[in-house]
Every structure is written in C-alpha cells, then in structure tokens.
Design a protein around this motif. Structure first.
Motif, PDB file in Angstrom:
ATOM      1  N   MET A   1       0.935  -1.179   0.071  1.00 32.70           N
ATOM      2  CA  MET A   1      -0.072  -0.011  -0.219  1.00 32.70           C
ATOM      3  C   MET A   1       0.698   1.138  -0.138  1.00 32.70           C
ATOM      4  N   PRO A   2       0.619   2.198  -0.834  1.00 30.18           N
ATOM      5  CA  PRO A   2       1.389   3.340  -1.023  1.00 30.18           C
ATOM      6  C   PRO A   2       1.347   4.087   0.411  1.00 30.18           C
ATOM      7  N   ALA A   3       2.407   5.002   0.713  1.00 33.41           N
ATOM      8  CA  ALA A   3       2.375   5.858   1.978  1.00 33.41           C
ATOM      9  C   ALA A   3       1.672   7.192   1.602  1.00 33.41           C
ATOM     10  N   ASP A   4       0.715   7.563   2.493  1.00 37.11           N
ATOM     11  CA  ASP A   4       0.164   8.703   2.450  1.00 37.11           C
ATOM     12  C   ASP A   4       1.199  10.009   2.432  1.00 37.11           C
ATOM     13  N   VAL A   5       2.068   9.965   3.209  1.00 34.75           N
ATOM     14  CA  VAL A   5       3.200  10.921   3.626  1.00 34.75           C
ATOM     15  C   VAL A   5       4.603  10.339   3.793  1.00 34.75           C
ATOM     16  N   ASP A   6       5.381  11.084   3.355  1.00 34.69           N
ATOM     17  CA  ASP A   6       6.956  10.778   3.775  1.00 34.69           C
ATOM     18  C   ASP A   6       6.947  10.189   5.278  1.00 34.69           C
ATOM     19  N   VAL A   7       6.685  11.150   6.069  1.00 34.54           N
ATOM     20  CA  VAL A   7       7.181  10.935   7.535  1.00 34.54           C
ATOM     21  C   VAL A   7       5.756  11.470   8.392  1.00 34.54           C
ATOM     22  N   VAL A   8       5.327  10.686   9.293  1.00 28.85           N
ATOM     23  CA  VAL A   8       4.283  10.757  10.319  1.00 28.85           C
ATOM     24  C   VAL A   8       5.156  11.195  11.513  1.00 28.85           C
ATOM     25  N   VAL A   9       4.878  12.581  12.114  1.00 32.63           N
ATOM     26  CA  VAL A   9       5.398  12.685  13.283  1.00 32.63           C
ATOM     27  C   VAL A   9       4.412  13.021  14.379  1.00 32.63           C
ATOM     28  N   VAL A  10       4.582  12.110  15.634  1.00 24.86           N
ATOM     29  CA  VAL A  10       3.617  12.047  16.524  1.00 24.86           C
ATOM     30  C   VAL A  10       3.908  12.980  17.768  1.00 24.86           C
ATOM     31  N   GLY A  11       3.255  14.151  17.977  1.00 26.95           N
ATOM     32  CA  GLY A  11       3.569  14.960  19.063  1.00 26.95           C
ATOM     33  C   GLY A  11       4.081  16.400  18.663  1.00 26.95           C
ATOM     34  N   ALA A  12       3.375  17.365  18.726  1.00 28.03           N
ATOM     35  CA  ALA A  12       3.785  18.661  18.122  1.00 28.03           C
ATOM     36  C   ALA A  12       4.322  19.537  19.384  1.00 28.03           C
ATOM     37  N   GLY A  13       5.384  18.923  20.189  1.00 36.94           N
ATOM     38  CA  GLY A  13       5.856  19.630  21.009  1.00 36.94           C
ATOM     39  C   GLY A  13       7.040  20.118  20.593  1.00 36.94           C
ATOM     40  N   PRO A  14       8.131  20.853  21.305  1.00 37.30           N
ATOM     41  CA  PRO A  14       9.095  21.150  20.555  1.00 37.30           C
ATOM     42  C   PRO A  14       9.939  20.431  19.597  1.00 37.30           C
ATOM     43  N   VAL A  15      10.032  19.201  20.059  1.00 37.99           N
ATOM     44  CA  VAL A  15      11.114  18.295  19.049  1.00 37.99           C
ATOM     45  C   VAL A  15      10.390  17.719  18.127  1.00 37.99           C
ATOM     46  N   GLY A  16       8.957  17.709  18.166  1.00 36.91           N
ATOM     47  CA  GLY A  16       8.004  17.061  16.877  1.00 36.91           C
ATOM     48  C   GLY A  16       7.919  18.275  15.987  1.00 36.91           C
ATOM     49  N   CYS A  17       7.853  19.567  16.512  1.00 40.32           N
ATOM     50  CA  CYS A  17       7.635  20.495  15.538  1.00 40.32           C
ATOM     51  C   CYS A  17       9.010  20.987  14.737  1.00 40.32           C
ATOM     52  N   ALA A  18      10.005  20.872  15.492  1.00 33.59           N
ATOM     53  CA  ALA A  18      11.444  20.906  14.897  1.00 33.59           C
ATOM     54  C   ALA A  18      11.622  19.824  13.680  1.00 33.59           C
ATOM     55  N   LEU A  19      11.395  18.610  14.259  1.00 36.85           N
ATOM     56  CA  LEU A  19      11.722  17.609  13.194  1.00 36.85           C
ATOM     57  C   LEU A  19      10.859  17.912  12.040  1.00 36.85           C
ATOM     58  N   ALA A  20       9.365  18.274  12.222  1.00 39.38           N
ATOM     59  CA  ALA A  20       8.467  18.395  10.969  1.00 39.38           C
ATOM     60  C   ALA A  20       9.113  19.585  10.184  1.00 39.38           C
ATOM     61  N   LEU A  21       9.800  20.739  10.860  1.00 36.14           N
ATOM     62  CA  LEU A  21      10.180  21.823  10.135  1.00 36.14           C
ATOM     63  C   LEU A  21      11.442  21.568   9.407  1.00 36.14           C
ATOM     64  N   LEU A  22      12.374  20.768   9.834  1.00 36.97           N
ATOM     65  CA  LEU A  22      13.620  20.251   9.391  1.00 36.97           C
ATOM     66  C   LEU A  22      13.305  19.485   8.194  1.00 36.97           C
ATOM     67  N   LEU A  23      12.271  18.621   7.996  1.00 39.17           N
ATOM     68  CA  LEU A  23      11.985  17.808   6.974  1.00 39.17           C
ATOM     69  C   LEU A  23      11.177  18.364   5.955  1.00 39.17           C
ATOM     70  N   GLY A  24      10.180  19.355   6.673  1.00 39.39           N
ATOM     71  CA  GLY A  24       9.675  20.148   5.721  1.00 39.39           C
ATOM     72  C   GLY A  24      10.172  21.068   4.871  1.00 39.39           C
ATOM     73  N   GLY A  25      11.105  21.553   5.446  1.00 40.27           N
ATOM     74  CA  GLY A  25      12.090  22.604   4.848  1.00 40.27           C
ATOM     75  C   GLY A  25      12.708  21.986   3.787  1.00 40.27           C
ATOM     76  N   HIS A  26      13.018  20.405   3.675  1.00 36.49           N
ATOM     77  CA  HIS A  26      13.690  20.061   2.592  1.00 36.49           C
ATOM     78  C   HIS A  26      12.731  19.370   1.731  1.00 36.49           C
ATOM     79  N   GLY A  27      11.444  19.930   1.859  1.00 36.61           N
ATOM     80  CA  GLY A  27      10.494  19.379   0.833  1.00 36.61           C
ATOM     81  C   GLY A  27       9.674  18.019   1.090  1.00 36.61           C
ATOM     82  N   ARG A  28      10.033  17.474   2.084  1.00 36.80           N
ATOM     83  CA  ARG A  28       9.420  16.093   2.527  1.00 36.80           C
ATOM     84  C   ARG A  28       8.225  16.522   2.965  1.00 36.80           C
ATOM     85  N   SER A  29       7.355  15.400   2.627  1.00 31.69           N
ATOM     86  CA  SER A  29       5.803  15.778   3.095  1.00 31.69           C
ATOM     87  C   SER A  29       5.635  14.961   4.466  1.00 31.69           C
ATOM     88  N   VAL A  30       5.182  15.845   5.563  1.00 32.68           N
ATOM     89  CA  VAL A  30       5.168  15.592   6.909  1.00 32.68           C
ATOM     90  C   VAL A  30       3.694  15.470   7.231  1.00 32.68           C
TER      91      VAL A  30
END
Ligand SMILES: Cc1cc2nc3c(=O)[nH]c(=O)nc-3n(C[C@H](O)[C@H](O)[C@H](O)COP(=O)(O)OP(=O)(O)OC[C@H]3O[C@@H](n4cnc5c(N)ncnc54)[C@H](O)[C@@H]3O)c2cc1C
Length: 528
Positions: A1-30
C-alpha cells in the motif's frame, strides 16, 4: 500500500515541531499529529544552549530568538550559608553563533514553532488526533489515530517512516515495547513560574540553593519571567505541596508576594534519569522525551531532543531520496543514545550536589566542594560530549561539534547557515585543493557545498581562521547536524576526506541491517 506521506511525526511539542520543520524545509511531506489543540501550558524548560539555538535557526525561527530569550553568563551553586560550591561562567557568545545560555519561556517558543509549522506548505498539522498504535512492515510504517472528540473516529495513516515525539509517557514507545535504562535517580519538585510587577535585579541571576532545609532553584524564566523550583522533602507529599498557598509561602522569603508578582503557574513533577535502550524499531523512531528524560539541572532535556531532531532529519531526508542507503538510519541509535546518556550522567551528577535534604550529608558535600571555587573564581562548565561512533570519518576532530560564525559570500553577509544553507559543508581554510572530480560531483549531488574561506567566502570576525589554527587543520567536513564527519590537515587529506565520505555512503548499500527490513510489526491494541 503506498504511503500517504513521507513521515508522520507524533506529537507537536518542541521536538516534533522541529523535526517536522527540518523535514518540511527540505520538501518532505510531513503529517504532524497532536492530541491537544494548543501548546502544552505547563512550566518546563527555561534554558537552551547555543547548539539548540542553531537548530532553531535551521527551523527558520532564528530571527525570533532574541525576542524570546535573555542570555545568561553565570550559573551559581551555593550552600545553605551562601558559600559558592560551583560557579559556571558561560561566554556570552557561544561557538555556534548564538549566546551560550539562553533563558526562555517554553510555551512562547512552542507557539512560535507551531506558527512556523502552519506556514510550511509541506507540513500538515492534525490537532485533536491521538496516536494509539504504530508499526512497520517491508513497505513502510503506519500509525493508528483516534480523534479526541466525542465521536472518537479512528483512521490509519501510512508513511515511509513514523517518529514518536510524543513525550515522556510516549504511546509510540510503549507500542514498540522498548525498555528503559534507568539510573534510578529521581526526586519530586514543585515548579513555580512568576511574573514580577516591577523589574528586579537578581544577583546571581541563576542560582541553585543547595540548602538541605529546602533545595531551591532560582533562575530566569525568559524575558520578564522568573522560575523557582522547590524540592519536596522526605515525608512531604508532592500533591499537598502543589498548591497556590504553598507556592506563595515558599516565595515569601524571596520578597515575592501577591502584591508585587503574578503567579503564572505552579506544577509538581518528578524528574527521571533514563533513556530508551532502542530508539528505532523497523521504520518507527523515537525522539525527544519519548526517548530520554533527564534531571533538569543542566538545562538539557529539550536541547537533547532537538539534537535528536537535527540528527534524524538529515538522515531521513537522505534516505527518502535514496532508499538504497536506508542503513544510514542505523547510525541514529549509535550516535544519539551514548550522547544523550552522557548528558544525563552530567545532569545526574549535578543533581547529586543539590538533591541533598540531610544536614550531615550536605555538610560533607560542602567540605568536599567549597575549595573548588576560590573566592571570585569559576568552575569550568561540564563539557558537552561529541559523537563517539556512527557516521564519522578520518581526522582529529571527527565527532566534535563544528562552529558557526558570520561570513560574507557575494553580496550576502550573516551567520554561515543562513548565508550558505543547510546540508553537508566542506569548509576550507583557503582555496580548494585538488579533489577527485567524481567525488566532488557526488558531494554536490547529496547537497554538499564547498566553502573556501578567504577565497570565495569572507571569514568575518575570524571564527573559522581561529578554529583551523587551534586544531591545526585546513579543512572541516561538517554534517548537516553541525557535527564533524572529519577534518584534514593537508590538501591530500582534503581529497581523501571526500573519498572517505562517498565510500561510507556506499557501504550502507551493502549493509545487511537496513531498517527497511520487515524485522518487526508492532501492535499494542486497537487497529483498524
Ligand atoms: C521543570 C522542568 C524544567 C525543565 N527545564 C529544562 C531546561 O531548562 N532546558 C531543557 O532543555 N529542557 C528542560 N526540560 C525538559 C523539556 O521541557 C522537555 O525535554 C521537552 O519539553 C521535551 O519535548 P518533546 O517535544 O520531546 O516532548 P513534549 O514537550 O512532552 O511534547 C510531546 C507532545 O506530544 C503530544 N502527544 C503525546 N502523546 C500523544 C499521542 N498519543 N498522540 C498525539 N500526540 C501526543 C503531547 O500532547 C505533546 O504536545 C525541563 C522539564 C521540566 C519538567
């Protein structure tokens, strides 16, 4: 089954937000999923270091940091009589291009990170969604979500990778069945955040009162805020202590009263010193408090979590572009677990200085420590560890954190990362020596940039020149998380450094233990 997104990050605390931004900043779908609809309101971190500031800069909020923080240059530890036991002096300007110690209010930082997340086209934020199960198979990873409303609708999302940044009580960690290495060092404290009506000078501004009658922390809580933490003594109940009346009673000796201060909040908490023994199972990873928890005395819990985000982001980004290099992800545990453990050990040792509620034990500590700080002197700050294994190459400084200074490039001047951009950097003390053409082409293909100080870039302020002279090298190969892959002392070694890096990546393709293998599928209940 194909992936809906590149990465699911569970939890939007400082670490989840930072990880999402670092990946999203490189065009990865999060897809960032968060069970709450607003930043967590309880008082927590008040300090981050210059490395963390640099990671936040990479997340795109560097311009906000001066407004969110006040810098600190001293951190003093005194006994009950006021005699200094330890006095750490931090240079105002750290080696990462930011102040060494930054005092802040965590909810303000989280609000800024969340706003940035909402601005990023490649990140989708689903608030009010709680992850209750995760797992992975040969094709990818999945997470089961339940809406946090009365309908409790459930759905499954597939991704190439899932990262649990869901805090100390991590559901993702539980689903993976990962154990803790626990140092068994824990105490209960009452945390009190205050806003004073009139500005006041605290001298010293950041203080640990190692008084067995009531070990107390008195520090800045960021601009306009102060933080007090009071240790719960043997025989006391934290539940009973965690009340507005006790907060005001404890604040009274500090001349902080309802008529001159606002009690922003009080909260009881128990700190721990422990880390998960595995930080990934298959395609599911852990980061931040989900992976490790530390006593707060070094101000490093969130900092360690942001290091996880910086370490994992570039590796996921690389592997999403080159799935054949998936074994690179094995280096996440290899690099981050010993580093986080070493930082927890430092914080635990500091905790053992203050968490002493017995008079005799405190007197013994004072006798052994007081000579450490001559009057007016200072104690060297405990050094932060480098990387001791993982994706490291040749050279004396491999594994150390590099530096960031101001540079000029063409018409642009500013901090190195803002001017050059994120990624691999080969930074040279002068013009580039001969490197193999195919190595250079490959380096550029993985986003590498070569910056020759004094040739194509100007070392404004001399940060890089000093660093090269101090370490007697002519080039530094910096990873995207600012740690050094390696260094070179001669022009020939520069060429060899790039060749080594390329060979290192090639090794991953033949490694038997890529996390894409169907080694585990976890379930902890539920499922759709
Ligand atoms: C008193 C105190 C003082 C501290 N001082 C410092 C300091 O000075 N410096 C420092 O660096 N650190 C400090 N820390 C530590 C720091 O606060 C934490 O390390 C940091 O908040 C961890 O961030 P995180 O993103 O990993 O986890 P969290 O901030 O806990 O965020 C986790 C997020 O995941 C969400 N979540 C949880 N479960 C689910 C689920 N199943 N589905 C969806 N979402 C979920 C939560 O709602 C939350 O938003 C301190 C902590 C305390 C308690």
């Amino acid at each position: 089954m194909p992936a809906d997104v590149d990465v699911v990050v569970v939890g939007a605390g400082p670490v989840g937000c930072a990880l999402a931004l670092l990946l999203g900043g490189h065009g990865r779908s999060v897809l960032l999923v968060e069970r709450h609809s607003a930043p967590y309101p309880l008082p927590r971190a008040v300090h981050f270091d210059d490395e963390t500031a640099r990671i936040l800069q990479a997340c795109g909020i560097g311009a906000d940091l001066p407004g969110l923080t006040e810098s600190a240059t001293t951190y003093e530890w005194r006994n009950a009589e006021g005699v200094p036991l330890l006095r750490f002096e931090m240079p105002l300007q750290g080696r990462q291009g930011w102040p060494s110690a930054n005092m802040f209010n965590q909810p303000d930082l989280e609000a800024r990170l969340l706003a940035k997340v909402q601005d990023c086209a490649d990140i989708t934020l689903w608030s009010g969604q709680s992850a209750f199960d995760v797992g992975s198979d040969v094709d990818g990873a999945w997470v089961e979500l339940e809406a946090c409303d009365c309908r409790g609708e459930r759905r499954r999302v597939r991704a190439a990778y899932v990262v649990g940044c869901d805090g100390a009580n991590s559901t993702v960690r539980d689903a993976l069945g990962v154990e803790f290495e626990d140092r068994g060092f824990f105490f209960d404290w009452l945390v009190v955040d205050v806003r004073l009506q009139e500005p006041r000078v605290f001298d010293p501004p950041n203080l640990q009162v190692c008084d067995p009658a009531r070990p107390t922390t008195v520090v800045s809580g960021g601009p306009g805020r102060r933080r007090w933490e009071f240790m719960c003594l043997p025989g006391e109940s934290l539940d009973a202590l965690d009340a507005e009346t006790s907060a005001w009673t404890f604040l009274e000796p500090w001349d902080v009263r309802p008529d001159n201060a606002e009690l922003v909040r009080h909260a009881g908490y128990r700190f721990r010193a422990r880390w998960a023994t595995r930080w990934h199972v298959g395609r599911v990873f852990l980061a931040g408090d989900a992976a490790h928890q530390t006593p707060p005395f070094a101000g490093q819990g969130m900092c360690a979590g942001l290091r996880d985000a910086a370490n994992l982001a570039w590796k996921l980004d690389h592997v999403l572009g080159r799935p054949e290099d998936a074994a690179l992800l094995e280096t996440y545990d290899l690099e981050r677990i010993p580093h986080a453990a070493a930082v927890i050990e430092v914080a635990t040792e500091l905790g053992k200085v203050i968490c002493i509620p017995e008079t005799e034990a405190a007197a013994a500590r004072d006798a052994s420590m007081a000579p450490l700080v001559p009057s007016g002197g200072s104690t060297p700050a405990p050094p932060m560890p480098g990387l001791s294994g993982g994706m490291l190459g040749p050279g004396s400084q491999a594994g150390e954190l590099f530096v960031q200074g101001p540079i000029g490039l063409g018409d642009t001047e500013g901090r190195f990362d803002d001017v050059v951009g994120a990624g691999w950097h080969l930074v040279m003390a002068g013009a580039t020596p001969q490197v193999a053409e195919e190595d250079e082409a490959w380096f550029r293909s993985v986003g590498g940039r070569i910056v020759a100080m004094g040739a194509d870039a100007e070392d404004l302020g001399g940060c890089y020149g000093r660093w090269f002279a101090e370490h007697q090298v002519v080039a530094a190969l910096e990873r995207p998380d600012f740690y050094l892959y390696g260094t070179a002392a001669t022009g020939e070694e520069v060429a060899a450094l790039l060749t080594a890096l390329r060979a290192h990546f090639e090794q991953f393709r033949t490694s038997p233990s890529a996390p894409s293998e169907p080694d585990l599928t976890t379930t902890s209940g539920g499922g759709s």
